[in-house]
Scaffold this motif. Sequence first.
Motif, PDB file in Angstrom:
ATOM      1  N   GLY A 126      26.352  50.789 -50.227  1.00  0.00           N
ATOM      2  CA  GLY A 126      27.126  49.885 -50.225  1.00  0.00           C
ATOM      3  C   GLY A 126      26.612  48.457 -49.481  1.00  0.00           C
ATOM      4  N   LEU A 127      25.835  48.832 -48.482  1.00  0.00           N
ATOM      5  CA  LEU A 127      25.023  47.716 -47.629  1.00  0.00           C
ATOM      6  C   LEU A 127      23.979  47.282 -48.562  1.00  0.00           C
ATOM      7  N   VAL A 128      23.193  48.177 -49.280  1.00  0.00           N
ATOM      8  CA  VAL A 128      22.080  47.822 -50.104  1.00  0.00           C
ATOM      9  C   VAL A 128      22.728  47.067 -51.321  1.00  0.00           C
ATOM     10  N   LYS A 129      23.967  47.351 -51.699  1.00  0.00           N
ATOM     11  CA  LYS A 129      24.326  46.580 -53.088  1.00  0.00           C
ATOM     12  C   LYS A 129      24.581  45.465 -52.592  1.00  0.00           C
ATOM     13  N   ILE A 130      25.284  45.171 -51.566  1.00  0.00           N
ATOM     14  CA  ILE A 130      25.522  43.625 -51.337  1.00  0.00           C
ATOM     15  C   ILE A 130      24.208  42.919 -51.131  1.00  0.00           C
ATOM     16  N   CYS A 131      23.413  43.339 -50.537  1.00  0.00           N
ATOM     17  CA  CYS A 131      22.198  42.530 -50.313  1.00  0.00           C
ATOM     18  C   CYS A 131      21.506  42.284 -51.779  1.00  0.00           C
ATOM     19  N   ILE A 132      21.579  43.065 -52.700  1.00  0.00           N
ATOM     20  CA  ILE A 132      21.142  42.958 -53.960  1.00  0.00           C
ATOM     21  C   ILE A 132      21.858  41.917 -54.787  1.00  0.00           C
ATOM     22  N   ASP A 133      23.188  42.437 -54.714  1.00  0.00           N
ATOM     23  CA  ASP A 133      24.071  41.532 -55.495  1.00  0.00           C
ATOM     24  C   ASP A 133      24.215  39.936 -55.168  1.00  0.00           C
ATOM     25  N   GLU A 134      24.053  39.818 -53.756  1.00  0.00           N
ATOM     26  CA  GLU A 134      24.106  38.361 -53.175  1.00  0.00           C
ATOM     27  C   GLU A 134      22.569  37.846 -52.987  1.00  0.00           C
ATOM     28  N   GLN A 135      21.540  38.507 -53.527  1.00  0.00           N
ATOM     29  CA  GLN A 135      20.205  38.024 -53.510  1.00  0.00           C
ATOM     30  C   GLN A 135      19.774  37.487 -52.077  1.00  0.00           C
ATOM     31  N   LEU A 136      20.015  38.826 -51.290  1.00  0.00           N
ATOM     32  CA  LEU A 136      19.450  38.644 -49.546  1.00  0.00           C
ATOM     33  C   LEU A 136      18.534  39.569 -49.323  1.00  0.00           C
TER      34      LEU A 136
ATOM     35  N   HIS B 176      20.416  51.659 -60.521  1.00  0.00           N
ATOM     36  CA  HIS B 176      21.298  52.684 -59.511  1.00  0.00           C
ATOM     37  C   HIS B 176      22.480  51.854 -58.931  1.00  0.00           C
ATOM     38  N   ILE B 177      21.861  51.069 -57.983  1.00  0.00           N
ATOM     39  CA  ILE B 177      23.196  50.247 -57.167  1.00  0.00           C
ATOM     40  C   ILE B 177      24.021  49.468 -58.034  1.00  0.00           C
ATOM     41  N   ASP B 178      23.401  48.844 -59.340  1.00  0.00           N
ATOM     42  CA  ASP B 178      24.331  48.046 -60.206  1.00  0.00           C
ATOM     43  C   ASP B 178      25.524  48.967 -60.692  1.00  0.00           C
ATOM     44  N   ALA B 179      25.415  49.927 -60.797  1.00  0.00           N
ATOM     45  CA  ALA B 179      26.410  50.935 -61.351  1.00  0.00           C
ATOM     46  C   ALA B 179      27.399  51.139 -60.325  1.00  0.00           C
ATOM     47  N   LEU B 180      27.239  51.169 -59.015  1.00  0.00           N
ATOM     48  CA  LEU B 180      28.218  51.458 -58.199  1.00  0.00           C
ATOM     49  C   LEU B 180      29.158  50.558 -57.812  1.00  0.00           C
ATOM     50  N   ASP B 181      30.263  50.844 -57.447  1.00  0.00           N
ATOM     51  CA  ASP B 181      31.610  49.998 -57.126  1.00  0.00           C
ATOM     52  C   ASP B 181      31.740  49.903 -55.797  1.00  0.00           C
ATOM     53  N   LEU B 182      32.091  48.674 -55.247  1.00  0.00           N
ATOM     54  CA  LEU B 182      32.131  48.611 -53.868  1.00  0.00           C
ATOM     55  C   LEU B 182      33.416  48.814 -53.377  1.00  0.00           C
ATOM     56  N   LYS B 183      34.394  48.504 -54.100  1.00  0.00           N
ATOM     57  CA  LYS B 183      35.712  49.072 -53.770  1.00  0.00           C
ATOM     58  C   LYS B 183      35.666  50.875 -53.585  1.00  0.00           C
ATOM     59  N   GLU B 184      35.151  51.444 -54.502  1.00  0.00           N
ATOM     60  CA  GLU B 184      34.966  52.913 -54.541  1.00  0.00           C
ATOM     61  C   GLU B 184      34.335  53.287 -53.180  1.00  0.00           C
TER      62      GLU B 184
ATOM     63  N   ASP C 159      -1.124  55.046 -51.963  1.00  0.00           N
ATOM     64  CA  ASP C 159      -1.284  53.681 -52.371  1.00  0.00           C
ATOM     65  C   ASP C 159      -0.671  52.582 -51.392  1.00  0.00           C
ATOM     66  N   HIS C 160      -0.606  52.997 -50.148  1.00  0.00           N
ATOM     67  CA  HIS C 160      -0.396  52.141 -49.253  1.00  0.00           C
ATOM     68  C   HIS C 160       1.139  51.374 -49.201  1.00  0.00           C
ATOM     69  N   ARG C 161       1.834  51.775 -50.310  1.00  0.00           N
ATOM     70  CA  ARG C 161       3.294  51.537 -50.527  1.00  0.00           C
ATOM     71  C   ARG C 161       4.473  52.385 -50.022  1.00  0.00           C
ATOM     72  N   ALA C 162       5.426  51.688 -49.539  1.00  0.00           N
ATOM     73  CA  ALA C 162       6.855  52.621 -49.277  1.00  0.00           C
ATOM     74  C   ALA C 162       7.452  52.888 -50.684  1.00  0.00           C
ATOM     75  N   GLU C 163       8.290  54.028 -50.361  1.00  0.00           N
ATOM     76  CA  GLU C 163       8.953  54.454 -51.728  1.00  0.00           C
ATOM     77  C   GLU C 163      10.380  54.091 -51.304  1.00  0.00           C
ATOM     78  N   LEU C 164      10.985  53.385 -52.318  1.00  0.00           N
ATOM     79  CA  LEU C 164      12.392  53.078 -52.369  1.00  0.00           C
ATOM     80  C   LEU C 164      13.111  54.355 -53.146  1.00  0.00           C
ATOM     81  N   SER C 165      14.394  54.718 -52.678  1.00  0.00           N
ATOM     82  CA  SER C 165      14.932  56.241 -53.405  1.00  0.00           C
ATOM     83  C   SER C 165      16.284  55.783 -53.938  1.00  0.00           C
ATOM     84  N   VAL C 166      16.310  56.698 -54.795  1.00  0.00           N
ATOM     85  CA  VAL C 166      17.773  56.272 -55.721  1.00  0.00           C
ATOM     86  C   VAL C 166      18.712  57.748 -55.029  1.00  0.00           C
TER      87      VAL C 166
END
Length: 710
Positions: A244-254, A273-281, A572-579
Amino acid sequence: MTEPMLRYFRDKLQDIQSEKTYETQCPFCSMQCKMQLTEQTFAARKKYTAIGIDNPTTHGRLCTKGMNAHQHAVHSSRITRPLLKKNGEFVPVSWAEALNRIKEQINLIQTEHGNDAMAVYGSASITNEEAYLLGKFARVGLQTKYIDYNGRLCMSAAATAAGQTFGADRGLTNPLSDIPHTRVIILAGTNIAECQPTIMPYFDKAKENGAYIIAIDPRETATTKIADLHLKIKPGTDAALANGLVKICIDEQLTDKDFIRTRTNGFNKLKRHIDALDLKEISEQTSVPLEHIRKAAVKFAKETSGMLFTARGIEQQTDGTAAVKAFLNMVLITGKIGKPFSGYGAITGQGNGQGAREHGQKADQLPGYRSIEIEEHRAYIAKVWGIHQDELPRKGVSAYEMIEKIDSGDIKGLFLMCSNPAVSGPNANFVKQAIKKLRFFVAVDLFISETAAFADVILPASSYLEDEGTMTNVEGRVTLREASRTCPGEAKHDWQIICDIASALGKGHYFPYTSAEEIFNELREASRGGIADYSGITYDRLRREGGIQWPCPEADHPGTGRLFEHSFAHPDHRAELSVIPNEPAVPKEKPSAGYPLYLTTGRVMSHYLTGVQTRKSSALAARHFESFVEIHPKTAADYHIEDRVLVKIESPRGSITVRSRWSEKVRKDTLFVPIHWSDTQNVNDLIGEALDPDCKMPGFKMCAVRISPI
């Protein structure tokens, strides 16, 4: 000063027959506070006084556990001679007789059933030298693949999550000194005020400096009191909250788009993945109001710096690894790592919880945080140890899975060092029944713990006042614990015991050490080039500098205060974001008609782990002499539970009897019981055996229970 006062002090000084001073470190939590203990001998008694010593981590602070730690070290019930069980009773014997029995039984078991019929169960309370040596003993002395340790039940979710996300795991990615200057802090499932009290001034100073603090916990605690926002989450729903925290950051371009683009992988998958989640749920699932989730996300994202801390509250779940990774997504998409005053910290529980997981006690691990399954890593360590690569066993299984193999008969013998799985393990009644099936069991400890009571041989170990060696604290700082007190009776250091047994088994030439420093110098070489590189650290440097944060690859290297400034530890010196799904891969036990309440567990300030040491301290035991259950008054009324009475708590695994304690600080659907008691008050008798599929962490922090008056 008047003449009568002068006479009084002269007389008092004459009463003191001798005075000794020991410089050491507190043996308990991961802050590893430096301390000085003064022992004054009078005609009929001894008096002990502990004071803190200035150091880079805690600056002379001590909590009540540290001030009273000596009480267990000098306790009259310490084991001071080897004990051999004869006709069901422990009888003192010589070291020669004890070692001969160990040699006979190990040889017999391994001859009849193979090397893997022996297992080793270690500890995150022993020194780095002893953790390293225990891993070497399992693989070289016993040539068994079965070794794991009690840190599996404590830090494994955070360690696995950090390894998968960043490529490396260290308690804090930045120094503690960053905390007072950060702008926003998330404390997820951590009650530092009671578990690591001497860390609190860092957070108090941050608050004084204007930091915004967000606490995530199903209870109100001494830690949530400092928070500006408390998210009183439903137990077991941490991953959903993080999403939910991640979704708000992405949805609100933060988000920090440049950091995501240049320093991470997997953002597009995460976003889908985050786009398909519902904040109310998510709000309904977690019981956290949507406006509070939004407030936390926006505050963390918009501030110029921020830090996230996790601990057992979210880690000791069957989806603990996933939950931590979900929160790390939040850190990464906002770019809050690898720069001043920003980063991630897993608040280590045990004294050497960091160092003990770096050098070979884990089932799949070799020293320096190398993997036992990677040929290059195997070849390097085999060369250091003077064996052929093919002689190294492959990976074993986790701590609880070893107990299951004991129960099934695959493991016939056990060597256990400084741990108490009969109390600390999930489904503890099963653990005890399994241990009783062992054909031969050796325990190394200070006391006859609940687990050691089942042993055939108990070997007397040295305490923190007697055992010199290095420890690695919560911020990855390697420190040297001096120890000058003489071992009582015939007690020996853990490393000496390992060497003696190896010698009895004909493997003494692999274990020729005469001091802890000799072992550390081999550890330095074994860690060279690994993720946890100690090769540039020496005892002399530790004495001069007070501690050094790894990696430290050269003798003139200052140590590494802040990780990942320019790159992460993946190839590859990068961090991995996870679903991460909102619902765990392993379904959690939820309340039902028969078991309608959540149970969660934790600690109290005056005790440590299973209480074997702290319950020997009269000053600490007096603060909490029995276990209890926190229950909301309205819930108590529903179940006819009066305040301060004995109650029965039951789960599908068993039952315990504790005293009720009404509290409006706990959720109405949740009970809280601390972990430090055994027998009929052992809360782990209630905990299920399901494990996190990634790290094999049991789900200590949530199960379904019912409560009734007695």
